[in-house]
Design a protein around this motif. Structure first.
Motif, PDB file in Angstrom:
ATOM      1  N   ASN A   1       0.824  -1.209   0.000  1.00  0.00           N
ATOM      2  CA  ASN A   1       0.000   0.000   0.000  1.00  0.00           C
ATOM      3  C   ASN A   1       0.858   1.258   0.000  1.00  0.00           C
ATOM      4  OD1 ASN A   1       0.659   0.754   2.751  1.00  0.00           O
ATOM      5  ND2 ASN A   1      -0.810  -0.773   3.460  1.00  0.00           N
ATOM      6  N   PHE A   2       0.206   2.396  -0.254  1.00  0.00           N
ATOM      7  CA  PHE A   2       0.923   3.653  -0.412  1.00  0.00           C
ATOM      8  C   PHE A   2       1.686   4.044   0.849  1.00  0.00           C
ATOM      9  CE2 PHE A   2       0.693   8.340   0.225  1.00  0.00           C
ATOM     10  CZ  PHE A   2       1.655   8.691  -0.707  1.00  0.00           C
ATOM     11  N   LYS A   3       1.060   3.898   2.022  1.00  0.00           N
ATOM     12  CA  LYS A   3       1.729   4.300   3.256  1.00  0.00           C
ATOM     13  C   LYS A   3       2.979   3.465   3.502  1.00  0.00           C
ATOM     14  CE  LYS A   3       1.142   5.212   8.178  1.00  0.00           C
ATOM     15  NZ  LYS A   3       0.218   5.249   9.339  1.00  0.00           N
ATOM     16  N   ASP A   4       2.882   2.165   3.284  1.00  0.00           N
ATOM     17  CA  ASP A   4       4.050   1.306   3.507  1.00  0.00           C
ATOM     18  C   ASP A   4       5.187   1.658   2.544  1.00  0.00           C
ATOM     19  OD1 ASP A   4       2.844  -0.010   5.562  1.00  0.00           O
ATOM     20  OD2 ASP A   4       2.289  -1.786   4.403  1.00  0.00           O
ATOM     21  N   GLU A   5       4.848   1.954   1.291  1.00  0.00           N
ATOM     22  CA  GLU A   5       5.897   2.332   0.350  1.00  0.00           C
ATOM     23  C   GLU A   5       6.514   3.671   0.746  1.00  0.00           C
ATOM     24  OE1 GLU A   5       6.870   2.515  -4.424  1.00  0.00           O
ATOM     25  OE2 GLU A   5       4.775   2.438  -3.770  1.00  0.00           O
ATOM     26  N   THR A   6       5.688   4.591   1.230  1.00  0.00           N
ATOM     27  CA  THR A   6       6.200   5.880   1.690  1.00  0.00           C
ATOM     28  C   THR A   6       7.144   5.703   2.865  1.00  0.00           C
ATOM     29  OG1 THR A   6       4.165   7.003   0.982  1.00  0.00           O
ATOM     30  CG2 THR A   6       5.549   8.157   2.574  1.00  0.00           C
ATOM     31  N   ILE A   7       6.790   4.817   3.794  1.00  0.00           N
ATOM     32  CA  ILE A   7       7.659   4.545   4.948  1.00  0.00           C
ATOM     33  C   ILE A   7       8.969   3.906   4.487  1.00  0.00           C
ATOM     34  CG2 ILE A   7       7.897   3.147   7.042  1.00  0.00           C
ATOM     35  CD1 ILE A   7       4.890   3.579   7.515  1.00  0.00           C
ATOM     36  N   HIS A   8       8.882   2.972   3.548  1.00  0.00           N
ATOM     37  CA  HIS A   8      10.107   2.360   3.015  1.00  0.00           C
ATOM     38  C   HIS A   8      10.995   3.425   2.369  1.00  0.00           C
ATOM     39  CE1 HIS A   8       9.946  -1.949   3.623  1.00  0.00           C
ATOM     40  NE2 HIS A   8       8.650  -1.963   3.300  1.00  0.00           N
ATOM     41  N   ARG A   9      10.382   4.350   1.611  1.00  0.00           N
ATOM     42  CA  ARG A   9      11.168   5.412   0.973  1.00  0.00           C
ATOM     43  C   ARG A   9      11.870   6.252   2.046  1.00  0.00           C
ATOM     44  NH1 ARG A   9       7.602   7.393  -2.129  1.00  0.00           N
ATOM     45  NH2 ARG A   9       8.355   6.545  -4.108  1.00  0.00           N
ATOM     46  N   TRP A  10      11.126   6.617   3.075  1.00  0.00           N
ATOM     47  CA  TRP A  10      11.728   7.393   4.162  1.00  0.00           C
ATOM     48  C   TRP A  10      12.886   6.625   4.791  1.00  0.00           C
ATOM     49  CZ3 TRP A  10      12.132  11.995   6.367  1.00  0.00           C
ATOM     50  CH2 TRP A  10      12.654  12.065   7.663  1.00  0.00           C
ATOM     51  N   CYS A  11      12.705   5.324   5.009  1.00  0.00           N
ATOM     52  CA  CYS A  11      13.729   4.524   5.681  1.00  0.00           C
ATOM     53  C   CYS A  11      14.990   4.384   4.844  1.00  0.00           C
ATOM     54  CB  CYS A  11      13.168   3.145   6.042  1.00  0.00           C
ATOM     55  SG  CYS A  11      11.949   3.167   7.373  1.00  0.00           S
ATOM     56  N   TYR A  12      14.840   4.069   3.552  1.00  0.00           N
ATOM     57  CA  TYR A  12      16.073   3.858   2.785  1.00  0.00           C
ATOM     58  C   TYR A  12      16.765   5.166   2.435  1.00  0.00           C
ATOM     59  CZ  TYR A  12      13.558   4.238  -1.837  1.00  0.00           C
ATOM     60  OH  TYR A  12      12.838   4.628  -2.936  1.00  0.00           O
ATOM     61  N   THR A  13      16.013   6.264   2.297  1.00  0.00           N
ATOM     62  CA  THR A  13      16.693   7.543   2.070  1.00  0.00           C
ATOM     63  C   THR A  13      17.391   8.029   3.333  1.00  0.00           C
ATOM     64  OG1 THR A  13      14.606   8.742   2.461  1.00  0.00           O
ATOM     65  CG2 THR A  13      15.181   8.249   0.180  1.00  0.00           C
ATOM     66  N   SER A  14      16.772   7.817   4.491  1.00  0.00           N
ATOM     67  CA  SER A  14      17.416   8.177   5.765  1.00  0.00           C
ATOM     68  C   SER A  14      18.652   7.317   5.989  1.00  0.00           C
ATOM     69  CB  SER A  14      16.435   8.002   6.924  1.00  0.00           C
ATOM     70  OG  SER A  14      15.328   8.857   6.791  1.00  0.00           O
ATOM     71  N   PHE A  15      18.536   6.030   5.675  1.00  0.00           N
ATOM     72  CA  PHE A  15      19.665   5.115   5.791  1.00  0.00           C
ATOM     73  C   PHE A  15      20.839   5.580   4.928  1.00  0.00           C
ATOM     74  CE2 PHE A  15      21.743   1.475   3.665  1.00  0.00           C
ATOM     75  CZ  PHE A  15      22.420   0.927   4.747  1.00  0.00           C
ATOM     76  N   LEU A  16      20.545   5.989   3.690  1.00  0.00           N
ATOM     77  CA  LEU A  16      21.613   6.444   2.792  1.00  0.00           C
ATOM     78  C   LEU A  16      22.252   7.728   3.292  1.00  0.00           C
ATOM     79  CD1 LEU A  16      20.075   5.588  -0.691  1.00  0.00           C
ATOM     80  CD2 LEU A  16      22.261   4.769   0.198  1.00  0.00           C
ATOM     81  N   GLN A  17      21.465   8.624   3.850  1.00  0.00           N
ATOM     82  CA  GLN A  17      22.026   9.851   4.402  1.00  0.00           C
ATOM     83  C   GLN A  17      23.000   9.523   5.529  1.00  0.00           C
ATOM     84  OE1 GLN A  17      20.969  12.976   3.013  1.00  0.00           O
ATOM     85  NE2 GLN A  17      22.767  13.742   4.076  1.00  0.00           N
ATOM     86  N   ASP A  18      22.599   8.636   6.425  1.00  0.00           N
ATOM     87  CA  ASP A  18      23.462   8.246   7.541  1.00  0.00           C
ATOM     88  C   ASP A  18      24.693   7.481   7.053  1.00  0.00           C
ATOM     89  OD1 ASP A  18      21.701   9.417   9.286  1.00  0.00           O
ATOM     90  OD2 ASP A  18      20.724   7.552   9.891  1.00  0.00           O
ATOM     91  N   LEU A  19      24.483   6.575   6.116  1.00  0.00           N
ATOM     92  CA  LEU A  19      25.606   5.789   5.593  1.00  0.00           C
ATOM     93  C   LEU A  19      26.619   6.697   4.909  1.00  0.00           C
ATOM     94  CD1 LEU A  19      26.968   3.088   4.960  1.00  0.00           C
ATOM     95  CD2 LEU A  19      25.461   2.873   2.954  1.00  0.00           C
ATOM     96  N   GLY A  20      26.137   7.641   4.133  1.00  0.00           N
ATOM     97  CA  GLY A  20      27.044   8.566   3.465  1.00  0.00           C
ATOM     98  C   GLY A  20      27.881   9.373   4.442  1.00  0.00           C
TER      99      GLY A  20
END
Length: 282
Positions: free
Chosen positions: A25-44
């Motif tokens: 669903n849309f909310k779950d995909e939005t949460i996944h987007r938030w999680c992997y973009t936040s993860f990349l910011q921290d990893l970088g």
């Protein structure tokens, strides 16, 4: 600039993405987007990458998931591979072992054992790199709004306001990466939205014009598109998984009037069979 095939309408992203077609669903995909973009910011940051490299990794990851489903591909491993690729693309390469080491530390809060399992994971990065690149059509050339934003602020904002407006605008550029806006609009349009929000947040009311022409016209954006970018950016601050309720009101006060726009349509989406599924394990 990226080819038009990378720009989709908001409706296509929200209703017809590969993840949605796989039942997410849309909310779950939005949460996944938030999680992997936040993860990349921290990893970088842990890899000491410049922000441009981090932004490239995020855009590559977002583009990947316009062609492949989150339900079939571990977003953590895809994100890790995108960071590895972005370092090479932007001239700040790190060894695959380093990228995977910090990725594991960030995900599991401990260092991985350097053993056969870790070596297999490194091999997965190299294998996955080819798969990610193929999914992206080997199109790794990413433009970002950073320089455009700072050049405009330096040219058009009073000296005493330059630093705070510039920083506010750059912060909005970074926060836009947490949304799907990079899949809907080009870097100059996103730059205009970030500048508008930065000026508004800093309560700068003067807006330079060239005669009767509004300042944002030089960015190739209409007022309707500007509103759409601002609205979607500000929506980020009212998501319950992003910020506490008490911190939201300040941002939602920033508004611009106009009806919403529809950018170009979805093209070239591939039906994913599932790659890199659940390969990052504790």
């Amino acid at each position: 600039m990226a080819e038009p095939r990378w720009y989709y309408t908001r409706e296509e992203i929200e209703k017809n993405s590969p993840s949605r077609l796989d039942g997410m669903n849309f909310k779950d995909e939005t949460i996944h987007r938030w999680c992997y973009t936040s993860f990349l910011q921290d990893l970088g940051h842990r890899l000491n990458h410049p922000q441009k490299s981090i932004a490239t990794a995020i855009v590559l990851c977002q583009r990947f998931f316009t062609r492949q489903s989150i339900a079939k591909n571990d977003p953590r491993m895809v994100a890790t591979i995108c960071m590895f690729l972005a370092g090479k693309v932007e001239g700040s390469p790190r060894p695959a072992g380093d990228v995977l080491f910090f990725s594991h530390r960030l995900l599991f809060n401990k260092d991985p054992l350097i053993d056969a399992k870790f070596e297999r994971l490194k091999a997965t990065v190299f294998t996955g790199e080819k798969l990610v690149m193929a999914t992206l059509g080997f199109d790794l050339d990413i433009e970002h709004p950073y320089k455009l934003v700072m050049d405009w602020v330096k040219r058009c904002v009073k000296a005493e306001d330059f630093r705070r407006v510039g920083q506010a605008a750059l912060n909005f550029v970074n926060n836009m990466l947490r949304t799907s806006l990079c899949l809907q609009f080009g870097p100059s349009q996103l730059g205009a939205g970030a500048i508008y929000l930065g000026l508004s947040l800093c309560k700068i009311k003067y807006l330079p014009c060239d005669g009767d022409k509004a300042w944002w016209v030089e960015f190739g954006i209409s007022k309707r598109q500007l509103k759409e970018i601002c609205d979607q950016t500000l929506d980020l601050y009212v998501q319950d998984f992003v910020v506490p309720a008490g911190a939201r009101g300040e941002f939602k006060q920033i508004k611009i009037d106009e009806t919403k726009s529809c950018p170009q349509g979805l093209q070239g989406r591939q039906d994913g069979k599932g790659i890199l599924s659940n390969v990052v394990k504790n």
